[in-house]
Design an enzyme around this catalytic site. Sequence first.
Site, PDB file in Angstrom:
ATOM      1  N   ASP A  44       0.736  -1.232   0.162  1.00  0.00           N
ATOM      2  CA  ASP A  44      -0.032  -0.196   0.191  1.00  0.00           C
ATOM      3  C   ASP A  44       0.986   1.692  -0.062  1.00  0.00           C
ATOM      4  O   ASP A  44       2.292   1.072   0.052  1.00  0.00           O
ATOM      5  CB  ASP A  44      -0.811  -0.074   1.080  1.00  0.00           C
ATOM      6  CG  ASP A  44      -0.229  -0.335   2.675  1.00  0.00           C
ATOM      7  OD1 ASP A  44       0.890  -0.466   2.574  1.00  0.00           O
ATOM      8  OD2 ASP A  44      -1.072  -1.341   3.082  1.00  0.00           O
TER       9      ASP A  44
ATOM     10  N   ASN B 297      -7.865  -3.178  14.012  1.00  0.00           N
ATOM     11  CA  ASN B 297      -9.391  -3.311  13.914  1.00  0.00           C
ATOM     12  C   ASN B 297      -9.108  -4.473  12.529  1.00  0.00           C
ATOM     13  O   ASN B 297     -10.778  -4.691  11.985  1.00  0.00           O
ATOM     14  CB  ASN B 297      -9.625  -2.221  13.329  1.00  0.00           C
ATOM     15  CG  ASN B 297      -9.196  -1.949  12.186  1.00  0.00           C
ATOM     16  OD1 ASN B 297      -8.476  -2.517  11.318  1.00  0.00           O
ATOM     17  ND2 ASN B 297      -9.322  -0.491  11.547  1.00  0.00           N
TER      18      ASN B 297
ATOM     19  N   HIS C  75      -7.412  -4.859  10.040  1.00  0.00           N
ATOM     20  CA  HIS C  75      -7.074  -4.649   8.503  1.00  0.00           C
ATOM     21  C   HIS C  75      -5.734  -4.959   7.887  1.00  0.00           C
ATOM     22  O   HIS C  75      -4.323  -5.419   9.014  1.00  0.00           O
ATOM     23  CB  HIS C  75      -7.417  -3.227   8.268  1.00  0.00           C
ATOM     24  CG  HIS C  75      -5.740  -2.294   8.564  1.00  0.00           C
ATOM     25  ND1 HIS C  75      -6.094  -1.150   9.757  1.00  0.00           N
ATOM     26  CD2 HIS C  75      -4.371  -2.826   8.673  1.00  0.00           C
ATOM     27  CE1 HIS C  75      -5.072  -0.489   9.022  1.00  0.00           C
ATOM     28  NE2 HIS C  75      -4.080  -1.551   9.559  1.00  0.00           N
TER      29      HIS C  75
ATOM     30  N   GLU D 245      -9.531  -1.757   5.716  1.00  0.00           N
ATOM     31  CA  GLU D 245     -10.516  -1.889   6.786  1.00  0.00           C
ATOM     32  C   GLU D 245     -12.028  -1.911   7.093  1.00  0.00           C
ATOM     33  O   GLU D 245     -12.010  -3.099   6.044  1.00  0.00           O
ATOM     34  CB  GLU D 245     -10.666  -0.028   6.738  1.00  0.00           C
ATOM     35  CG  GLU D 245      -9.766   0.902   6.083  1.00  0.00           C
ATOM     36  CD  GLU D 245      -8.257   1.355   7.610  1.00  0.00           C
ATOM     37  OE1 GLU D 245      -8.350   0.060   8.615  1.00  0.00           O
ATOM     38  OE2 GLU D 245      -8.146   2.338   8.265  1.00  0.00           O
TER      39      GLU D 245
HETATM   40  C1  F6R Z   1       1.435  -1.582   6.263  1.00  0.00           C
HETATM   41  C2  F6R Z   1       0.026  -2.227   6.114  1.00  0.00           C
HETATM   42  C3  F6R Z   1      -1.129  -2.371   7.614  1.00  0.00           C
HETATM   43  C4  F6R Z   1       0.266  -2.172   9.090  1.00  0.00           C
HETATM   44  C5  F6R Z   1      -0.934  -2.590  10.193  1.00  0.00           C
HETATM   45  C6  F6R Z   1       0.575  -3.300  11.026  1.00  0.00           C
HETATM   46  O1  F6R Z   1       1.959  -1.523   4.865  1.00  0.00           O
HETATM   47  O2  F6R Z   1      -0.382  -2.860   5.239  1.00  0.00           O
HETATM   48  O3  F6R Z   1      -2.069  -3.101   7.338  1.00  0.00           O
HETATM   49  O4  F6R Z   1       1.249  -4.000   8.550  1.00  0.00           O
HETATM   50  O5  F6R Z   1      -1.589  -1.411  10.410  1.00  0.00           O
HETATM   51  O6  F6R Z   1       0.872  -1.767  11.538  1.00  0.00           O
HETATM   52  P1  F6R Z   1       2.240  -1.862  12.897  1.00  0.00           P
HETATM   53  O7  F6R Z   1       2.976  -3.335  11.980  1.00  0.00           O
HETATM   54  O8  F6R Z   1       2.754  -1.139  12.144  1.00  0.00           O
HETATM   55  O9  F6R Z   1       1.678  -2.250  13.744  1.00  0.00           O
END
Ligand code: F6R
Length: 263
Positions: A70, A139, A141, A146
């Site tokens: 992303d 959450n 995702h 989301e």
């Molecule tokens: C990042 C991504 C998100 C993160 C998720 C967890 O490229 O796609 O899905 O993996 O928000 O974030 P962290 O690892 O910072 O807790």
Amino acid sequence: MEVVILPTPSDCGRVVADVMAAAVTGRTADDRPTLGLATGSSPVLAYQELIRRHREEGLSFSGARAFLLDEYVGLPADHPQSYRSVIRREFTSHVDIADGDVHGPDGSHPDPLVAAREYEQLLRDGGPVAVQLLGIGGNGHIGFNEPGSSLSSLTRVKTLTEQTRRDNARFFERPEDVPRHVITQGLGTIGRAQHLLLTASGSGKADAVAAAVEGPLTASCPASVLQVHPHATVVVDEAAAAKLERADYYRYTLQHKLRHQPF
Ligand code: F6R
């Protein structure tokens, strides 16, 4: 789905690094490995371990192509918090993956909807991704799909929840600097990877991990889509595993893994 519970985040990083290293080892020039990379905190220890193996043990990523999950909309590619910059700083510039072989959505495209379609096409042409590394949001995702995201969605523009923006504010100078929109691989796009490798650590992820692994298959927990993938591995530390009802069985399975049974 295989659930691997390990004592510490560093142990998780080593196992994730093992899987990624196996994906790039023994390839030939016409069989280039394709890695799916995540950003955020979750994969950092694995990236550090891979960099160490590259420097000290000769692990080579030569010929590998990398695809990001992303990107923020509106940040130029050279902004320090664009995911293109983050992955370069935290991983790819420290190993032998050429900059030109690191692909991600173009967050600075004048039309993000077009950029999303172009990235989906790039993934179709360049795929399949051999191993897709994933973190998980509090959450549920994955990528920036989301809750409520279609389980078969393709790469598109998504609006971040206020919670996700707050969670990511730690990387920005001011909370209001966190972009509202992102381009993310969809859940259907992610599902085309041959192996999904999700990693999480810390108690803040325990509810999301339990919902993803043991809850119902539902768009309300996008990570639950791993339940219908033919090859999904979830690598978590004890804190992130704390709410798993079948934790004892997962530990038992790991303990009795066959000698040549890979993750
Ligand atoms: C990042 C991504 C998100 C993160 C998720 C967890 O490229 O796609 O899905 O993996 O928000 O974030 P962290 O690892 O910072 O807790």
